[in-house]
Write a protein that holds these residues in place. Structure first.
Motif, PDB file in Angstrom:
ATOM      1  N   GLY A   1       0.807  -1.219   0.000  1.00 27.08           N
ATOM      2  CA  GLY A   1       0.000   0.000   0.000  1.00 27.08           C
ATOM      3  C   GLY A   1       0.837   1.264   0.000  1.00 27.08           C
ATOM      4  O   GLY A   1       1.814   1.387  -0.749  1.00 27.08           O
ATOM      5  N   ILE A   2       0.464   2.196   0.857  1.00 27.32           N
ATOM      6  CA  ILE A   2       1.145   3.490   0.904  1.00 27.32           C
ATOM      7  C   ILE A   2       2.625   3.328   1.259  1.00 27.32           C
ATOM      8  O   ILE A   2       3.445   4.193   0.941  1.00 27.32           O
ATOM      9  CB  ILE A   2       0.453   4.417   1.933  1.00 27.32           C
ATOM     10  CG1 ILE A   2       1.004   5.841   1.862  1.00 27.32           C
ATOM     11  CG2 ILE A   2       0.581   3.875   3.341  1.00 27.32           C
ATOM     12  CD1 ILE A   2       0.826   6.496   0.510  1.00 27.32           C
TER      13      ILE A   2
ATOM     14  N   THR B   1       1.433  -2.607  -4.461  1.00 25.91           N
ATOM     15  CA  THR B   1       2.100  -1.328  -4.691  1.00 25.91           C
ATOM     16  C   THR B   1       3.386  -1.506  -5.483  1.00 25.91           C
ATOM     17  O   THR B   1       3.798  -0.628  -6.239  1.00 25.91           O
ATOM     18  CB  THR B   1       2.386  -0.616  -3.342  1.00 25.91           C
ATOM     19  OG1 THR B   1       2.670   0.748  -3.567  1.00 25.91           O
ATOM     20  CG2 THR B   1       3.536  -1.273  -2.580  1.00 25.91           C
ATOM     21  N   GLY B   2       4.020  -2.677  -5.353  1.00 27.99           N
ATOM     22  CA  GLY B   2       5.191  -2.983  -6.177  1.00 27.99           C
ATOM     23  C   GLY B   2       4.836  -3.075  -7.646  1.00 27.99           C
ATOM     24  O   GLY B   2       5.661  -2.786  -8.523  1.00 27.99           O
TER      25      GLY B   2
ATOM     26  N   TYR C   1       2.932   9.124  -5.599  1.00 30.76           N
ATOM     27  CA  TYR C   1       2.436   8.586  -4.335  1.00 30.76           C
ATOM     28  C   TYR C   1       1.968   9.729  -3.430  1.00 30.76           C
ATOM     29  O   TYR C   1       0.902   9.657  -2.808  1.00 30.76           O
ATOM     30  CB  TYR C   1       3.530   7.794  -3.624  1.00 30.76           C
ATOM     31  CG  TYR C   1       3.597   6.341  -4.013  1.00 30.76           C
ATOM     32  CD1 TYR C   1       2.917   5.373  -3.296  1.00 30.76           C
ATOM     33  CD2 TYR C   1       4.358   5.927  -5.106  1.00 30.76           C
ATOM     34  CE1 TYR C   1       2.989   4.032  -3.650  1.00 30.76           C
ATOM     35  CE2 TYR C   1       4.438   4.599  -5.469  1.00 30.76           C
ATOM     36  CZ  TYR C   1       3.753   3.650  -4.737  1.00 30.76           C
ATOM     37  OH  TYR C   1       3.812   2.324  -5.099  1.00 30.76           O
ATOM     38  N   LEU C   2       2.775  10.765  -3.340  1.00 37.13           N
ATOM     39  CA  LEU C   2       2.440  11.886  -2.472  1.00 37.13           C
ATOM     40  C   LEU C   2       1.207  12.633  -2.973  1.00 37.13           C
ATOM     41  O   LEU C   2       0.377  13.087  -2.180  1.00 37.13           O
ATOM     42  CB  LEU C   2       3.629  12.856  -2.382  1.00 37.13           C
ATOM     43  CG  LEU C   2       4.987  12.262  -1.990  1.00 37.13           C
ATOM     44  CD1 LEU C   2       6.013  13.376  -1.811  1.00 37.13           C
ATOM     45  CD2 LEU C   2       4.883  11.436  -0.721  1.00 37.13           C
ATOM     46  N   GLU C   3       1.082  12.734  -4.292  1.00 36.70           N
ATOM     47  CA  GLU C   3      -0.023  13.502  -4.876  1.00 36.70           C
ATOM     48  C   GLU C   3      -1.361  12.787  -4.773  1.00 36.70           C
ATOM     49  O   GLU C   3      -2.387  13.402  -4.480  1.00 36.70           O
ATOM     50  CB  GLU C   3       0.286  13.801  -6.341  1.00 36.70           C
ATOM     51  CG  GLU C   3      -0.811  14.583  -7.054  1.00 36.70           C
ATOM     52  CD  GLU C   3      -0.484  14.866  -8.505  1.00 36.70           C
ATOM     53  OE1 GLU C   3      -1.372  15.400  -9.210  1.00 36.70           O
ATOM     54  OE2 GLU C   3       0.656  14.570  -8.944  1.00 36.70           O
ATOM     55  N   TYR C   4      -1.369  11.472  -5.014  1.00 35.81           N
ATOM     56  CA  TYR C   4      -2.638  10.762  -5.155  1.00 35.81           C
ATOM     57  C   TYR C   4      -3.071   9.950  -3.932  1.00 35.81           C
ATOM     58  O   TYR C   4      -4.239   9.570  -3.831  1.00 35.81           O
ATOM     59  CB  TYR C   4      -2.566   9.804  -6.353  1.00 35.81           C
ATOM     60  CG  TYR C   4      -2.469  10.480  -7.693  1.00 35.81           C
ATOM     61  CD1 TYR C   4      -3.587  11.067  -8.280  1.00 35.81           C
ATOM     62  CD2 TYR C   4      -1.253  10.532  -8.381  1.00 35.81           C
ATOM     63  CE1 TYR C   4      -3.501  11.683  -9.523  1.00 35.81           C
ATOM     64  CE2 TYR C   4      -1.163  11.144  -9.618  1.00 35.81           C
ATOM     65  CZ  TYR C   4      -2.279  11.717 -10.188  1.00 35.81           C
ATOM     66  OH  TYR C   4      -2.190  12.323 -11.412  1.00 35.81           O
ATOM     67  N   SER C   5      -2.164   9.655  -3.023  1.00 38.26           N
ATOM     68  CA  SER C   5      -2.502   8.712  -1.950  1.00 38.26           C
ATOM     69  C   SER C   5      -3.640   9.186  -1.067  1.00 38.26           C
ATOM     70  O   SER C   5      -4.483   8.391  -0.641  1.00 38.26           O
ATOM     71  CB  SER C   5      -1.261   8.430  -1.101  1.00 38.26           C
ATOM     72  OG  SER C   5      -0.752   9.641  -0.542  1.00 38.26           O
TER      73      SER C   5
ATOM     74  N   ALA D   1      -2.692   7.385   4.760  1.00 37.10           N
ATOM     75  CA  ALA D   1      -2.128   8.370   3.839  1.00 37.10           C
ATOM     76  C   ALA D   1      -2.104   9.765   4.441  1.00 37.10           C
ATOM     77  O   ALA D   1      -2.052  10.764   3.713  1.00 37.10           O
ATOM     78  CB  ALA D   1      -2.915   8.373   2.534  1.00 37.10           C
ATOM     79  N   SER D   2      -2.132   9.854   5.754  1.00 37.43           N
ATOM     80  CA  SER D   2      -2.042  11.159   6.404  1.00 37.43           C
ATOM     81  C   SER D   2      -0.667  11.762   6.145  1.00 37.43           C
ATOM     82  O   SER D   2       0.327  11.052   5.958  1.00 37.43           O
ATOM     83  CB  SER D   2      -2.267  11.025   7.912  1.00 37.43           C
ATOM     84  OG  SER D   2      -1.231  10.253   8.516  1.00 37.43           O
TER      85      SER D   2
END
Length: 328
Positions: free
Chosen positions: A11-12, A44-45, A72-76, A281-282
């Protein structure tokens, strides 16, 4: 030498292997798809495997590891957003998937476009599991080149949607007559699957380098006195972590025995209790994961340098073919 990259599910926590991949590209000056002949990914891999081998219009990689990390940072936050209505409707995930797949599917369409499996710049192997036939399912570039049926050469966005369909998190992907869920149910760590595929593709090769990237290991130690009387309700949550940890660790043991510690390198970190969630995803958790990943890179810098020297100096290899069934 045949070079393999294997990336766990998580996941994240995919932020962790993405951080290592950024280092590989920085230290070699080459994109990931040129460093590795075969890239395997679960969940996620699978996102990383597909995105880092996606060709642009010039036949070069569309994204760098840094750009995928940024995705990852933009969409999670959007992907792992659970509305109040959905929480009520699913009773917090007890009677339905915790998350709607719409944000994930939108991200995959934007990231991967209409490219199909056969087009990847390196051989990829992405795991899934077909509930309709109770069969492990391997999406493979080399197989897709010769089998262009929709289920054999799907869109890369469909490949990743299947491997990220983690039970209780997202609904399965329907592909033709198949019902596909996250390959983590049998291959959270796909290194052994990747090694078997490399042996099939390159039967004459005697030297195989395997780089395995984990997404963090969670520890939940409990004495028998605590779990002696546990039933379904007590085991429901921790059993998934137990299975993921055990599966990943057993593959690590098998790979060290098969390949040896010189040609098999595993990069894994120990998570603390604040960073174990695959769907947290906080901003605070993402920053924490990035801190842990950067610390691990510094601690393993010498190993990374050794691997990068080997990868940088190796000749490029033509993609081989695999006309066999996915599972044989």
């Amino acid at each position: 030498m045949v070079s393999i990259l294997s990336i766990d599910g998580g996941g994240i926590r995919g932020i962790i292997p993405a951080t290592f991949l950024i280092e590989f590209e920085k230290r070699t000056g080459k994109p990931i798809c040129e460093l590795f002949d075969l890239i395997a990914g679960t969940s996620t891999g699978g996102i990383l495997a597909a995105a880092l081998t996606l060709p642009n219009s010039l036949g070069k990689p569309e994204y760098s590891a840094e750009q995928v990390h940024s995705a990852y940072l933009e969409y999670s936050g959007t992907i792992f957003h659970r509305s109040m209505l959905r929480s009520v409707k699913t009773l917090g995930g007890l009677v339905g998937p915790a998350y709607s797949p719409r944000a994930l599917e939108s991200m995959l369409e934007q990231l991967l476009g209409n490219r199909r499996l056969h087009s990847t710049l390196s051989e990829i192997l992405v795991t899934a599991y077909d509930m309709a036939s109770s069969t492990p399912w391997f999406f493979k570039t080399s197989f897709a080149k010769y089998q262009r049926a929709p289920a054999d050469d799907p869109l890369l966005s469909q490949v990743v949607r299947a491997t990220t369909a983690a039970p209780t998190y997202f609904p399965p992907l329907t592909l033709e007559k198949h019902c596909l869920i996250d390959g983590g149910v049998f291959a959270a760590n796909p290194a052994l699957c990747a090694y078997a595929q490399a042996r099939k593709l390159y039967p004459e090769e005697t030297e195989i380098l395997v780089v395995s990237l984990g997404t963090g290991s969670a520890v939940h130690n409990r004495p028998c006195s605590e779990i002696n009387h546990w039933g379904i309700a007590n085991w429901a949550v921790p059993i998934s972590t137990v299975m993921l940890n055990a599966s990943s660790a057993s593959v690590d043991y098998q790979m060290r025995a098969l390949v040896g510690t010189e040609d098999y390198v595993r990069f894994q970190i120990q998570l603390d209790n604040d960073a174990t969630g695959m769907d947290d995803a906080s901003g605070e958790n993402i920053r924490h994961l990035e801190t842990l990943a950067r610390q691990a890179v510094r601690q393993r810098s010498a190993d990374i340098d050794r691997i990068c020297r080997t990868l940088k100096n190796r000749p490029e290899r033509r993609l081989s073919s695999d006309r066999s069934q996915r599972v044989s």
